[in-house]
Design an enzyme around this catalytic site. Structure first.
Site, PDB file in Angstrom:
ATOM      1  N   CYS A 157     -15.611 -13.229   0.352  1.00 16.66           N
ATOM      2  CA  CYS A 157     -14.908 -12.060   0.914  1.00 16.66           C
ATOM      3  C   CYS A 157     -14.143 -11.328  -0.175  1.00 16.66           C
ATOM      4  O   CYS A 157     -14.658 -10.403  -0.800  1.00 16.66           O
ATOM      5  CB  CYS A 157     -14.014 -12.482   2.071  1.00 16.66           C
ATOM      6  SG  CYS A 157     -12.943 -13.911   1.746  1.00 16.66           S
TER       7      CYS A 157
ATOM      8  N   CYS B  55     -11.858 -20.175   0.326  1.00 18.87           N
ATOM      9  CA  CYS B  55     -12.236 -20.026  -1.090  1.00 18.87           C
ATOM     10  C   CYS B  55     -12.145 -18.573  -1.539  1.00 18.87           C
ATOM     11  O   CYS B  55     -11.932 -18.285  -2.720  1.00 18.87           O
ATOM     12  CB  CYS B  55     -13.641 -20.561  -1.316  1.00 18.87           C
ATOM     13  SG  CYS B  55     -14.938 -19.618  -0.456  1.00 18.87           S
TER      14      CYS B  55
ATOM     15  N   GLU C 220     -30.586 -38.674   1.808  1.00 15.81           N
ATOM     16  CA  GLU C 220     -29.395 -38.624   0.955  1.00 15.81           C
ATOM     17  C   GLU C 220     -29.143 -40.005   0.357  1.00 15.81           C
ATOM     18  O   GLU C 220     -29.107 -41.008   1.079  1.00 15.81           O
ATOM     19  CB  GLU C 220     -28.183 -38.162   1.780  1.00 15.81           C
ATOM     20  CG  GLU C 220     -26.826 -38.364   1.153  1.00 15.81           C
ATOM     21  CD  GLU C 220     -26.675 -37.710  -0.209  1.00 15.81           C
ATOM     22  OE1 GLU C 220     -26.056 -38.323  -1.096  1.00 15.81           O
ATOM     23  OE2 GLU C 220     -27.183 -36.570  -0.389  1.00 15.81           O
TER      24      GLU C 220
ATOM     25  N   ARG D  18      -4.379 -17.895   8.136  1.00 17.80           N
ATOM     26  CA  ARG D  18      -4.914 -19.249   8.278  1.00 17.80           C
ATOM     27  C   ARG D  18      -4.543 -19.834   9.654  1.00 17.80           C
ATOM     28  O   ARG D  18      -4.041 -20.946   9.772  1.00 17.80           O
ATOM     29  CB  ARG D  18      -4.427 -20.156   7.150  1.00 17.80           C
ATOM     30  CG  ARG D  18      -4.671 -19.609   5.749  1.00 17.80           C
ATOM     31  CD  ARG D  18      -4.565 -20.683   4.680  1.00 17.80           C
ATOM     32  NE  ARG D  18      -5.693 -21.601   4.754  1.00 17.80           N
ATOM     33  CZ  ARG D  18      -5.669 -22.858   4.312  1.00 17.80           C
ATOM     34  NH1 ARG D  18      -4.555 -23.360   3.813  1.00 17.80           N
ATOM     35  NH2 ARG D  18      -6.742 -23.623   4.390  1.00 17.80           N
TER      36      ARG D  18
ATOM     37  N   CYS E  69     -13.751 -21.854   7.953  1.00 17.66           N
ATOM     38  CA  CYS E  69     -13.465 -21.108   6.719  1.00 17.66           C
ATOM     39  C   CYS E  69     -12.803 -22.072   5.753  1.00 17.66           C
ATOM     40  O   CYS E  69     -11.919 -22.834   6.149  1.00 17.66           O
ATOM     41  CB  CYS E  69     -12.534 -19.935   7.032  1.00 17.66           C
ATOM     42  SG  CYS E  69     -11.758 -19.200   5.578  1.00 17.66           S
TER      43      CYS E  69
ATOM     44  N   LYS F 229      -7.381 -28.943   0.270  1.00 17.53           N
ATOM     45  CA  LYS F 229      -8.824 -28.680   0.363  1.00 17.53           C
ATOM     46  C   LYS F 229      -9.439 -29.350   1.594  1.00 17.53           C
ATOM     47  O   LYS F 229     -10.629 -29.618   1.636  1.00 17.53           O
ATOM     48  CB  LYS F 229      -9.523 -29.182  -0.910  1.00 17.53           C
ATOM     49  CG  LYS F 229      -9.139 -28.468  -2.193  1.00 17.53           C
ATOM     50  CD  LYS F 229      -9.674 -27.048  -2.257  1.00 17.53           C
ATOM     51  CE  LYS F 229     -11.163 -26.989  -2.440  1.00 17.53           C
ATOM     52  NZ  LYS F 229     -11.624 -27.454  -3.738  1.00 17.53           N
TER      53      LYS F 229
ATOM     54  N   ALA G 114     -26.424 -27.528   0.052  1.00 16.29           N
ATOM     55  CA  ALA G 114     -27.709 -26.839  -0.009  1.00 16.29           C
ATOM     56  C   ALA G 114     -28.737 -27.530   0.890  1.00 16.29           C
ATOM     57  O   ALA G 114     -29.436 -26.874   1.667  1.00 16.29           O
ATOM     58  CB  ALA G 114     -28.212 -26.772  -1.452  1.00 16.29           C
TER      59      ALA G 114
ATOM     60  N   TYR H  13       0.849  -1.194   0.000  1.00 13.48           N
ATOM     61  CA  TYR H  13       0.000   0.000   0.000  1.00 13.48           C
ATOM     62  C   TYR H  13       0.884   1.243   0.000  1.00 13.48           C
ATOM     63  O   TYR H  13       2.118   1.150  -0.012  1.00 13.48           O
ATOM     64  CB  TYR H  13      -0.950  -0.033   1.199  1.00 13.48           C
ATOM     65  CG  TYR H  13      -2.042  -1.073   1.063  1.00 13.48           C
ATOM     66  CD1 TYR H  13      -3.119  -0.876   0.201  1.00 13.48           C
ATOM     67  CD2 TYR H  13      -1.989  -2.270   1.775  1.00 13.48           C
ATOM     68  CE1 TYR H  13      -4.113  -1.835   0.060  1.00 13.48           C
ATOM     69  CE2 TYR H  13      -2.977  -3.234   1.634  1.00 13.48           C
ATOM     70  CZ  TYR H  13      -4.032  -3.018   0.779  1.00 13.48           C
ATOM     71  OH  TYR H  13      -5.009  -3.970   0.633  1.00 13.48           O
TER      72      TYR H  13
END
Length: 663
Positions: free
Chosen positions: A370, A366, A432, A317, A363, A450, A413, A180
């Site tokens: 954000c 991904c 399911e 992280r 979290c 992942k 979902a 910055y």
């Protein structure tokens, strides 16, 4: 209690913080009003994290300069644009935060300079210390005049004074960090000045020193001033960052100069260093995707902590509480900064304090909710937490009568719909067809980078169990099951299936999911057809196992249709592909696979690629047949997730939340 050390007090200057957790500063896009104050969303957002137990809240970046680098309004808060209004709105926020025993620092910025994101900050001539290339635009920046520097410095004093009146416990300066404007002055690659603000390290840090001295002169020595600080830049060249483990020549600030700068900055009077590494030219360091290891800044923070006598904050992280505890015990840092983990779960700290770690929503790094939304839409949200930065607008709706709801499909979902319905007092049941919940999280979470996808699937399992939601696994629902069940409402969340097509020798043609789930062995050499996000991640996972991998993509570049992916994620993955020896063939159409040879056409010419297998990663197709069988027979029926439209985890969760919260 195992994590008791994480709940011991710590001081920054004169301010005592009740535990070792801080909310890391994250861009507060969408949290300001047109007069530069905090809007209701911003107030609710920060208060919710204080309510969740966080010891120190550090706001996202705010501005005080209204003359040099003018901002589009409303965008981020500005402490001098309308001082009375800023104090009024911020005071409401700080008073509420203090009620929970938390402290709050205002992050104040000198500006973005050459790294301004055009979609966020409007159109204006970019400024910098010197006439250097802009990070994103094909432009040369305009050097700041000394009078403009002095104007920005004065605005810091005015803004910090307003912040103190508004009840802030201190400020954090943005930043000798990430490239910055203040950092551009501090790094010789960017600062080519020959006046008192250029040349020696002390001169290049003069801007940061004058900011501190101005604030202390206006607010007093007992008003803490922390600094966001990057000890190393990770720059290979203009707009080119280094990858983890890569051997390169540092063109920005190296560790030796970084440690010298840290000592100087503390000698000037900074009360804490909020430490990381990276710049916008190496953006995947400051905004680490899942491809970066957890706790990646710890080693750098320890270097800083060994040469300064003020608290060091460590982000990057750090959501694993065992890692956080070890970092304190090993002397890596004094305070654990949680950024995205507090977007995902504002109650992280309280849940940890009570030992309910299995209830912490993870979290998944991904960055779609954000940083992806910040860069594209100038608003901060969270992919896995639809209520982040929308706490009041998405508060759980009360119900008048509890409904019995059938949910077909246990992917994200279906699970999110069941969680929200049960939280509100409805009676959902989940069916399911596979042996576990999670849907595409299961194959997607197989690569070691992942792992948090699987953590999210486990979180949903825990949530549904605690909410007493009946879950029926290995159960494929038929039309008759729905019509004869007597449910008040039905949600179809049957997901999607990979697109496949014949290439000839289909015995050795697999889907990415089959390979990721280890249902099929792709052998030592393979071709991934499709260079989207799934194809690239699958190829990377296989290459890390030592396999020879080629990606064949029909379009002219990788990940051309994915988005909005955060630049940090996309750019890092694009560079990891060749770095790990993966060959890429673009503008190519596959035509057949026979006897271990894949044929492709590129600009009318045929190319042959030898391989043991072919992995198809060319997208997914909605599985919505059950919905269409029922849509005229069930009065209240909803279609959610990939079954409605193939998309990403964020929209599957968000759409499910929206429907389930208003059912």
């Amino acid at each position: 209690m195992k994590y008791k050390k994480l709940f011991t007090p710590v001081k920054i200057g004169s301010v005592e913080i009740k535990n070792r957790f801080a909310m890391a500063p994250m861009g507060p896009l969408g949290l300001s009003d047109s007069e530069g104050g905090f809007n209701q969303r911003g107030i609710d957002y920060y208060v919710e994290r204080a309510k969740g137990g966080t010891g120190l809240i550090i706001t996202g970046v705010t501005f005080s300069d209204c003359k040099v680098e003018t901002q589009s309004m409303p965008n981020c808060p500005n402490s001098t644009y309308n001082p009375v209004h800023f104090i009024r709105t911020a005071r409401e926020m700080t008073e509420r935060i203090h009620a929970y025993g938390s402290k709050i620092f205002l992050m104040m910025s000198a500006g973005f300079g050459r790294v301004t994101i055009p979609t966020n900050l409007g159109e204006f001539p970019p400024v910098a210390p010197s006439p250097i290339p802009h990070r994103w635009l094909d432009k040369i920046c305009r050097p700041l005049e000394v009078e403009e520097i002095k104007s920005i410095v004065k605005s810091f004093g005015d803004g910090a004074y307003n912040a103190k009146r508004a009840g802030f416990d201190g400020v954090e300066i943005h930043a000798v960090h990430e490239g910055y404007l203040l950092d551009q002055f501090a790094i010789s690659m960017f600062n080519q000045r020959t006046d008192e603000y250029g040349g020696s390290l002390e001169n290049r840090l003069r801007f940061a020193r004058e900011v501190l001295e101005e604030i202390k002169s206006r607010c007093g020595d007992d008003f803490p001033v922390a600094l966001r600080f990057s000890v190393k830049s990770m720059i290979k060249d203009w707009r080119e960052g280094a990858l983890p483990g890569e051997v390169f020549e540092e063109k920005g600030r190296d560790i030796q100069e970084g440690l010298e700068a840290a000592k100087l900055l503390v000698s000037y009077g900074y009360d804490a260093l909020d430490t990381d590494v990276g710049t916008y030219d190496a953006w995947w360091w400051n905004h680490p995707p899942m491809y970066q290891e957890k706790g990646l800044f710890r080693v750098y923070c320890k270097m800083v902590k060994e040469v300064v006598d003020v608290p060091v904050l460590c982000a990057g992280r750090m959501d694993d509480p065992d890692m956080a505890l070890k970092s304190l015990e090993d002397g890596d840092c004094d305070i654990i900064n949680l950024g995205r983990p507090l977007l995902a779960d504002p109650d992280y700290v309280n849940k940890l304090r009570c030992g309910h770690t299995d209830e912490i929503r993870p979290c998944i790094s991904c960055q779609e909710g954000c940083m992806g939304r910040i860069q594209e839409y100038s608003m901060i949200n969270c992919a896995v937490n639809p209520q982040a930065a929308r706490e009041r607008a998405t508060a759980y709706e009360p119900i008048l009568k509890s409904k019995k709801v059938m949910i077909v499909g246990g992917g994200v979902a279906g699970c999110e719909a069941a969680r929200v319905l049960a939280t509100r007092g409805h009676k959902p049941q989940v069916f399911e067809k596979s042996s576990r919940l999670g849907g595409n999280l299961i194959p997607g979470g197989v690569p070691d980078f992942k792992e948090d996808d699987h953590a999210l699937a486990r979180w949903y399992e825990v949530q549904l169990r605690k909410l007493n939601v009946p879950v029926y696994l290995n159960y494929e629902v038929k039309k008759e099951d729905v019509l004869n069940s007597g449910y008040d409402a039905v949600i179809i969340a049957t997901g999607s299936s990979p697109k496949v097509f014949s290439l000839g020798d289909d015995a050795h043609v697999y889907t990415a999911a089959q390979v990721l789930n280890r249902e099929k062995d792709c052998g030592g050499t393979t071709v991934v057809v499709g260079g989207g996000l799934v194809g690239c991640e699958t190829a990377l996972w296989l290459a890390k196992q030592g396999k020879k991998v080629t990606i064949v993509e029909a379009l002219d570049r990788l990940m051309a249709v994915n988005g909005p992916l955060c630049h940090a994620n996309k750019d890092m993955l694009e560079r990891l592909v060749p770095y790990n020896g993966i060959e890429v063939v673009t503008g190519a159409k596959v035509t057949g696979f026979k006897d271990g040879v894949l044929t492709v056409k590129i600009a009318g010419e045929t190319k042959e690629i030898s391989c043991e297998s072919v992995i198809l990663s060319v997208g997914y197709r909605e599985e919505n047949s059950l919905y269409h069988e029922l849509e005229f027979d069930v009065p209240e029926i909803y279609l959610l997730g990939d079954a409605r439209k193939v998309s990403n985890i964020m929209y599957a969760i968000w759409d499910a939340f929206e429907v389930a919260n208003h059912l």
